[in-house]
Design an enzyme around this catalytic site. Structure first.
Site, mmCIF file in Angstrom:
data_model
loop_
_atom_site.group_PDB
_atom_site.id
_atom_site.type_symbol
_atom_site.label_atom_id
_atom_site.label_comp_id
_atom_site.label_asym_id
_atom_site.label_seq_id
_atom_site.Cartn_x
_atom_site.Cartn_y
_atom_site.Cartn_z
ATOM 1 N N ASP A 9 52.375 42.540 38.614
ATOM 2 C CA ASP A 9 50.993 42.424 38.135
ATOM 3 C C ASP A 9 50.785 43.599 37.180
ATOM 4 O O ASP A 9 51.668 44.447 37.028
ATOM 5 C CB ASP A 9 50.021 42.501 39.329
ATOM 6 C CG ASP A 9 48.560 42.462 38.917
ATOM 7 O OD1 ASP A 9 48.223 41.688 38.001
ATOM 8 O OD2 ASP A 9 47.732 43.197 39.489
ATOM 9 N N SER A 10 49.581 43.658 36.599
ATOM 10 C CA SER A 10 49.282 44.794 35.734
ATOM 11 C C SER A 10 49.098 46.082 36.546
ATOM 12 O O SER A 10 49.288 47.173 36.012
ATOM 13 C CB SER A 10 48.005 44.513 34.944
ATOM 14 O OG SER A 10 46.926 44.290 35.850
ATOM 15 N N CYS A 72 49.499 37.740 39.658
ATOM 16 C CA CYS A 72 48.492 38.003 38.625
ATOM 17 C C CYS A 72 48.031 36.654 38.093
ATOM 18 O O CYS A 72 48.863 35.851 37.634
ATOM 19 C CB CYS A 72 49.146 38.813 37.507
ATOM 20 S SG CYS A 72 48.129 38.999 36.043
ATOM 21 N N GLU A 149 40.520 49.925 39.303
ATOM 22 C CA GLU A 149 41.618 50.877 39.073
ATOM 23 C C GLU A 149 41.091 52.319 39.063
ATOM 24 O O GLU A 149 41.831 53.256 39.305
ATOM 25 C CB GLU A 149 42.347 50.554 37.761
ATOM 26 C CG GLU A 149 43.120 49.237 37.797
ATOM 27 C CD GLU A 149 44.501 49.334 38.479
ATOM 28 O OE1 GLU A 149 45.026 50.448 38.644
ATOM 29 O OE2 GLU A 149 45.041 48.271 38.845
ATOM 30 N N CYS A 179 41.353 36.705 40.447
ATOM 31 C CA CYS A 179 42.044 37.893 39.975
ATOM 32 C C CYS A 179 42.526 38.594 41.237
ATOM 33 O O CYS A 179 41.749 38.777 42.181
ATOM 34 C CB CYS A 179 41.108 38.800 39.182
ATOM 35 S SG CYS A 179 41.863 40.390 38.748
ATOM 36 N N HIS A 181 43.146 41.546 41.817
ATOM 37 C CA HIS A 181 42.529 42.849 42.089
ATOM 38 C C HIS A 181 41.287 42.739 42.979
ATOM 39 O O HIS A 181 40.902 43.696 43.657
ATOM 40 C CB HIS A 181 42.055 43.491 40.775
ATOM 41 C CG HIS A 181 43.113 44.235 40.024
ATOM 42 N ND1 HIS A 181 44.163 43.616 39.384
ATOM 43 C CD2 HIS A 181 43.274 45.565 39.795
ATOM 44 C CE1 HIS A 181 44.908 44.533 38.776
ATOM 45 N NE2 HIS A 181 44.386 45.727 39.025
HETATM 46 N N1 DGL Z 1 45.252 41.185 38.667
HETATM 47 C C1 DGL Z 1 45.406 40.436 37.490
HETATM 48 C C2 DGL Z 1 44.877 39.039 37.579
HETATM 49 O O1 DGL Z 1 44.940 38.463 38.667
HETATM 50 C C3 DGL Z 1 45.270 41.166 36.158
HETATM 51 C C4 DGL Z 1 44.007 41.838 35.867
HETATM 52 C C5 DGL Z 1 44.061 42.603 34.560
HETATM 53 O O2 DGL Z 1 44.971 43.411 34.392
HETATM 54 O O3 DGL Z 1 43.184 42.390 33.701
HETATM 55 O O4 DGL Z 1 44.460 38.461 36.619
#
Ligand code: DGL
Length: 269
Positions: A9-10, A72, A149, A179, A181
């Site tokens: 993931d990012s 992600c 973050e 997402c 996150h």
């Molecule tokens: N966690 C990621 C997602 O599910 C990426 C979020 C991001 O880096 O913008 O989309």
């Protein structure tokens, strides 16, 4: 299968998915790549995300992954095929299919979807759901990943942002956190819906993805203790602190390859 799964993931979102997977399948060894140098993914072009995906999946394959998890939504929405190509025949799991399967099996409802610009504009959730007769209210919520973050999980600015975004969705009965996150701010999202007095079911793509991987992969045949290796493309102390807070244990986060560290037995978050 020896039982080694590569996830990426990012940033923190995929690590949350990895944590859920570890809770469900402690027999698996996990390789995690957080592309912190390119965070957030949500405002990058699909071409750029595909380029990152190709590189990261190749890296994980080279490190011994036997299955790839695109932890992600953004990369799942625009780079699934690239991941499959780079995975060289290994199974590839994406964040979208488990959530879609779950929603399409639910009774007709008004579904709210929040995620990055790329995920929302791709229509990966909206189109099949609308086609199946569901009402969909969706919204890109790009400010949430940087706040997460930053560690602003219970910050007044985060609560205000959540209220602004969610109130614009209108009446819904299910909210999809599209997402990986967002589980970190799920308590803040729940708090918002408590204030509205309208019960809303919250579904997390991170959790549904981990469940899908956990139930699909066979038991690890390797009898050596499972290991965890985490790489980030740009190490930073905030990421390390938040990741360790979430896992409840010290984590071996590396800028480059080192030897595996045994998975610590840690309490559930
Ligand atoms: N966690 C990621 C997602 O599910 C990426 C979020 C991001 O880096 O913008 O989309």
């Amino acid at each position: 299968m020896k039982g080694t799964v590569g996830l990426f993931d990012s940033g923190l979102g995929g690590l949350i998915t990895a944590r859920y997977l570890h809770q469900l399948r402690p027999d698996l060894s996990l390789l995690y790549y957080g592309d912190t140098a390119h965070l957030p993914y949500g405002d990058k072009s699909p071409a750029q995300i595909r380029a990152y995906t190709r590189e990261i999946v190749s890296f994980l394959v080279e490190k011994g992954a036997e299955a790839i998890v695109i932890a992600c939504n953004t990369a799942s929405a625009v780079a699934h095929e690239v991941a499959v190509e780079a995975a060289q025949g290994l199974p590839v799991f994406d964040a979208i299919q488990p959530a879609l399967a779950r929603l399409l099996n639910s009774t007709p409802a008004t579904i709210g979807i929040i995620g990055t610009y790329t995920t929302i504009t791709s229509g990966v959730y909206r189109d099949p759901l609308r086609e199946a007769g569901y009402l969909v209210q969706e919204r890109p919520t790009p400010l949430l990943v940087p706040m997460i973050e930053e560690g602003w999980l219970d910050h007044p600015a985060t609560h205000a942002t959540i209220e602004t975004y969610l109130s614009a969705l209108g009446e819904i009965d299910t909210l999809l956190l599209a997402c990986t996150h967002y589980p970190l701010i799920e308590p803040a999202i729940r708090r918002y819906y408590q204030t509205t007095g309208k019960p809303v079911q919250i579904l997390s793509t991170a959790r549904l993805l981990a469940e899908a991987v956990a139930t699909t992969l066979p038991r690890a045949e390797d009898l050596s203790p499972p290991s965890l290796q985490i790489w980030v493309s740009d190490p930073n102390p905030r990421f390390q602190a938040l990741a360790e807070r979430f896992w409840g244990t010290a984590l071996p986060i590396m800028p480059a390859s080192t030897s595996p560290t045994a998975l610590a037995k840690s309490p559930a978050p």
